[in-house]
Each structure stands twice: as C-alpha cells, then as structure tokens.
Design an enzyme around this catalytic site. Structure first.
Site, mmCIF file in Angstrom:
data_model
loop_
_atom_site.group_PDB
_atom_site.id
_atom_site.type_symbol
_atom_site.label_atom_id
_atom_site.label_comp_id
_atom_site.label_asym_id
_atom_site.label_seq_id
_atom_site.Cartn_x
_atom_site.Cartn_y
_atom_site.Cartn_z
ATOM 1 N N ALA A 11 0.833 -1.211 0.000
ATOM 2 C CA ALA A 11 0.000 0.000 0.000
ATOM 3 C C ALA A 11 0.863 1.254 0.000
ATOM 4 C CB ALA A 11 -0.911 0.009 1.230
ATOM 5 N N TYR A 183 19.265 2.485 9.217
ATOM 6 C CA TYR A 183 18.417 2.137 8.071
ATOM 7 C C TYR A 183 19.236 1.359 7.024
ATOM 8 C CZ TYR A 183 15.838 2.718 3.675
ATOM 9 O OH TYR A 183 15.204 2.477 2.476
ATOM 10 N N ARG A 251 22.649 13.326 -6.555
ATOM 11 C CA ARG A 251 21.857 12.113 -6.389
ATOM 12 C C ARG A 251 21.257 11.702 -7.735
ATOM 13 N NH1 ARG A 251 23.997 12.736 -2.280
ATOM 14 N NH2 ARG A 251 23.232 12.544 -0.134
HETATM 15 N N1 LIG Z 1 11.282 5.517 -1.980
HETATM 16 C C1 LIG Z 1 12.582 5.416 -2.162
HETATM 17 O O1 LIG Z 1 13.224 6.359 -2.668
HETATM 18 C C2 LIG Z 1 13.311 4.155 -1.797
HETATM 19 C C3 LIG Z 1 14.695 4.100 -2.036
HETATM 20 C C4 LIG Z 1 15.387 2.960 -1.688
HETATM 21 C C5 LIG Z 1 14.721 1.864 -1.160
HETATM 22 N N2 LIG Z 1 13.380 1.952 -0.929
HETATM 23 C C6 LIG Z 1 12.732 0.759 -0.354
HETATM 24 O O2 LIG Z 1 11.584 0.438 -1.119
HETATM 25 C C7 LIG Z 1 10.560 -0.095 -0.285
HETATM 26 C C8 LIG Z 1 9.280 0.673 -0.482
HETATM 27 O O3 LIG Z 1 9.527 2.033 -0.187
HETATM 28 P P1 LIG Z 1 8.393 3.160 -0.312
HETATM 29 O O4 LIG Z 1 9.063 4.407 -0.713
HETATM 30 O O5 LIG Z 1 7.250 2.633 -1.095
HETATM 31 O O6 LIG Z 1 8.005 3.307 1.211
HETATM 32 P P2 LIG Z 1 6.570 3.550 1.876
HETATM 33 O O7 LIG Z 1 6.857 3.981 3.286
HETATM 34 O O8 LIG Z 1 5.706 4.407 1.021
HETATM 35 O O9 LIG Z 1 5.950 2.075 1.867
HETATM 36 C C9 LIG Z 1 6.266 1.113 2.809
HETATM 37 C C10 LIG Z 1 4.969 0.404 3.152
HETATM 38 O O10 LIG Z 1 5.280 -0.657 4.067
HETATM 39 C C11 LIG Z 1 4.264 -0.689 5.053
HETATM 40 N N3 LIG Z 1 4.845 -1.319 6.239
HETATM 41 C C12 LIG Z 1 5.838 -0.850 7.048
HETATM 42 N N4 LIG Z 1 6.090 -1.738 8.016
HETATM 43 C C13 LIG Z 1 5.249 -2.791 7.822
HETATM 44 C C14 LIG Z 1 5.019 -4.021 8.527
HETATM 45 N N5 LIG Z 1 5.702 -4.330 9.629
HETATM 46 N N6 LIG Z 1 4.092 -4.862 8.028
HETATM 47 C C15 LIG Z 1 3.372 -4.559 6.913
HETATM 48 N N7 LIG Z 1 3.530 -3.408 6.243
HETATM 49 C C16 LIG Z 1 4.462 -2.535 6.685
HETATM 50 C C17 LIG Z 1 3.873 0.774 5.259
HETATM 51 O O11 LIG Z 1 2.581 0.921 5.832
HETATM 52 C C18 LIG Z 1 3.941 1.304 3.834
HETATM 53 O O12 LIG Z 1 2.679 1.174 3.187
HETATM 54 C C19 LIG Z 1 11.103 -0.048 1.142
HETATM 55 O O13 LIG Z 1 11.608 -1.315 1.478
HETATM 56 C C20 LIG Z 1 12.230 0.966 1.054
HETATM 57 O O14 LIG Z 1 13.243 0.709 2.024
HETATM 58 C C21 LIG Z 1 12.662 3.052 -1.232
#
Ligand SMILES: NC(=O)c1ccc[n+]([C@@H]2O[C@H](COP(=O)([O-])OP(=O)(O)OC[C@H]3O[C@@H](n4cnc5c(N)ncnc54)[C@H](O)[C@@H]3O)[C@@H](O)[C@H]2O)c1
Length: 372
Positions: A11, A183, A251
């Site tokens: 989500a 992190y 970046r």
């Molecule tokens: N957005 C970026 O620029 C970026 C960059 C590098 C890595 N990432 C990685 O990509 C992934 C997604 O990132 P995003 O930007 O969509 O983040 P986001 O915070 O929008 O989405 C993460 C989702 O995980 C859910 N969540 C968190 N803990 C949970 C749990 N214990 N059980 C179930 N659901 C849980 C949250 O409610 C959220 O909907 C992450 O693993 C993040 O580390 C993102």
C-alpha cells in the site's frame, strides 16, 4: 498465464505503483500492509487498487502465513524508511525491517510448499554510503569518507589519499558497502538474508537497490523520507525547501513508474536470480537544482531554497547509479525524463494537501547532535 503475487508493504508509494503495473499485466495481486501511521496518516484513505488488501503485519507469523496462501511470487517492500529517524528509533527500525524480513523468510522456508517461484526484495542505494570516486590519475576510490572536522569547517567534498581532490563516478553494485545509518544496515541485512536463504532453499531471489525514487503517491507528510516529497510539502505550504550543506551534493532520481517496470522485469528475468541490481536513472542532479526546478514547476519561482550550511551525520556527498547491470540482466531502460516526471508530479501535487513537518524532524536531528 497470470501469476499470484504478494507485495508486502504494497500500500506504500512504490508498492502501489507496482501493484497497478502487475494488475494491468493480468496478474492477481495481494497486498500485506499494516498501513503505518507515519506513511498513511491516522486515517488511511481507502487504497486505490484492484488488489486484495490484507491489513496485517509482516512481523506477525499468522498474518504472513495467511498472506502467502496460494502465492507464486513475493515482492518484499515492507519497511520503515527513514535514514535520519533510524539513528534514534534504533529498536523500531531493526524490529520492523530485520524481524519483518526474518518472519517472511521463516514462513517461506518452513510453510511454503511448493516453494515460491521468485522473491524480489527492495534494497537501497543507502548501503553504499559514499558512491564511487576516482583520483585525477584515474585511481578508483571505493571507500571515500568525510571526517566530522572537515564537515564542521564546511569542507563538504570527500578527499582522496593525502587529502587530494577526487571526483564522483556512477556507482556499480561491486562498490563495497559502507553502512552509515541503522536504516542502511537494516536494508543490507534484508537483501543479504533474502539472497542467502534464497540460494540455500533454491528460491530464485533478486535484490533491487533503488536510488531516489520520486513520483505521484509518495507520502507528503512523512518528513523522514523522499527528498522531493519533503520539498513539495514545504513549497505547497509556501515555505522554502530546506537544503543541507551547500546543495551541490549529487543524487540519482528515478521515476516510480520506471521502478515499477524494473520490478516487473526482475520477476521475469531468469538471469537476474541471485543478483543485486541498481535501479536508478543513470543521471545525476544536485539537490539544489532539484529544489529550484521543483519551485519553478510548482509555479512558485519566488520561493528560493534555504541553504542551512548544516550536515546530517551519515549523509553522503555524492551517490548516483551505474545501471549497466540492470540494462544487461533486466533489459531495463529508464523512460521518464526529470522534466516529464516533474510535470506529472506537479499535476498530482496541485490536488494534494500536505502537513509540513520538516522543521520538527530537523530539530529532532539537531537536538540529538545528528546534524552539525
Ligand atoms: N522511496 C525510495 O526512494 C526508496 C529508495 C530505496 C529503497 N526503498 C525501499 O523500497 C521499499 C518501499 O519504499 P516506499 O518508498 O514505497 O516506502 P513507503 O513507506 O511508502 O511504503 C512502505 C509500506 O510498508 C508498510 N509497512 C511498514 N512496516 C510494515 C510491517 N511491519 N508490516 C506490513 N507493512 C508494513 C507501510 O505501511 C507502507 O505502506 C522499502 O523497502 C524501502 O526501504 C525506497
């Protein structure tokens, strides 16, 4: 034939885009998400998806078992996502990211028979620390670091041996990790745990190291992650984007639809199994340019970035992606230019409201000595 796919954290920002991409390709998608308040607010809006939504926690064995029922492929995205915050919410980051991954893997190896066809885990560029550099003579420097005493003098650029200048280069997957935040440590643990157990249990596993992902749908009121979303939230509220250092840190910004496509390719490519792969645009911009272009794109050209001259402990100066491996193994080519991406983002932002919590988040870092 359509696959049955689970996205943990589906989500969230990237998960929502991936879920739509997979649904459009004819797959069944299930989402396991705990709708964390920091990302979704205290009253999450209804999730705009055709996917089956299971509200649950990836650390909960029963929730994971239920979510895996009938599933062929898993994308593991659930995580707490905030570099600065992870430096003082240590227990919560390790609990959510490491234990969440361990719980998922435990279920995959003990409960799931037959084994899933593919596991794709979201990793992060943050594990590199500083990107790759070269000296004037062309010697590669893969462990550039900055000393606190240099940062205190506002001497922002990392130095080579003997204090000589070095220049940043695109960072490939072979660059050794330099974990500079809790992190980053937890993301490295997530990817390595998945790859290690994937190899041991013959689950074809791919770790994707995302660079700075941007686009519509990123949480605007979460002050801990997504520099473009944080800037947007400032500008929407008539405030200057707050830029650390002198703004000239570089970046790699990659559009979320390109990331969703890369994820889709990672699930299909047989060559990708067992690899870590950078997912970026392959193009670098300074943070200052991003702040200025966003203000212009959002029709607020008089809003100028505020240069704090401060530096966050653990922040890196330059890191941008070498995407050769993604091209080779996934056939991945980014499609959305920054100009097009900013135009689309601005259109979405014009329909959004954002609570600007930047000052509180920055004050938190300063009060703990995590920004100098
Ligand atoms: N957005 C970026 O620029 C970026 C960059 C590098 C890595 N990432 C990685 O990509 C992934 C997604 O990132 P995003 O930007 O969509 O983040 P986001 O915070 O929008 O989405 C993460 C989702 O995980 C859910 N969540 C968190 N803990 C949970 C749990 N214990 N059980 C179930 N659901 C849980 C949250 O409610 C959220 O909907 C992450 O693993 C993040 O580390 C993102």
């Amino acid at each position: 034939m359509g696959k049955r796919i689970l996205i943990t954290g589906g989500a969230g920002f990237i998960g929502s885009h991936l879920s739509r991409e997979l649904e459009q390709a004819g797959h069944f998608v299930r989402i396991l998400d705990n709708f964390s308040a920091q990302v979704h607010g205290s009253r999450p809006e209804r999730h705009d998806t055709l996917a089956e939504v299971q509200v649950g926690d990836v650390r909960n064995r029963e929730h994971v078992k239920l979510a895996l029922n009938g599933i062929d492929i898993v994308f593991h995205f659930a995580a707490s996502v905030g570099v600065g915050q992870s430096m003082y919410e240590v227990r919560s980051y390790i609990d959510n990211n490491n234990l969440g991954t361990a719980t998922l893997l435990q279920a995959l190896i003990t409960e799931k028979s037959p084994a899933i066809e593919r596991l794709v885990v979201a990793s992060s560029m943050s594990i590199y620390g500083e990107g790759l550099y070269v000296t004037a003579e062309g010697t590669v420097i893969d462990k550039a670091r900055r000393e606190v005493r240099d940062l205190e003098r506002h001497d922002w650029e990392p130095k080579g041996p003997g204090g000589l200048p070095i220049s940043p280069r695109p960072t490939p997957e072979t660059k050794r990790p330099e974990l500079a935040s809790v992190y980053a440590l937890s993301k490295f643990d997530q990817e390595q745990m998945c790859l290690m157990l994937g190899a041991a249990y013959k689950i074809p596993t791919v770790a994707l190291r995302f660079f700075n992902v941007y686009g519509p749908g990123q949480a605007l009121s979460n002050p801990y992650t997504g520099v473009m979303a944080i800037f947007a939230s400032r500008i929407l509220n008539g405030h200057s984007p707050v830029v650390y250092e002198d703004g000239l840190q570089k970046r790699d910004f990659v559009h979320v639809s390109d990331v969703a496509r890369a994820c889709h390719l990672a699930m299909q490519s047989s060559q990708a199994a067992g690899h870590v792969i950078n997912i970026g645009s392959g193009i670098q911009y300074t943070i200052l340019e991003i702040a200025e272009r966003m203000a212009r794109a959002m029709m607020r050209p008089t809003i100028r970035p505020e240069l704090t001259g401060k530096c966050r402990i653990g922040d890196v100066r330059h890191c941008f992606a070498d995407i050769s491996l993604a091209r080779k193994l996934l056939g991945f080519e980014p499609r959305i230019t920054l100009s097009d991406g900013l135009r689309e983002l601005t259109d979405w932002l014009s329909r959004q409201r954002a609570i600007d919590k930047t000052k509180e988040a920055n004050a938190e870092l300063l009060s703990r000595g995590l920004a100098i």
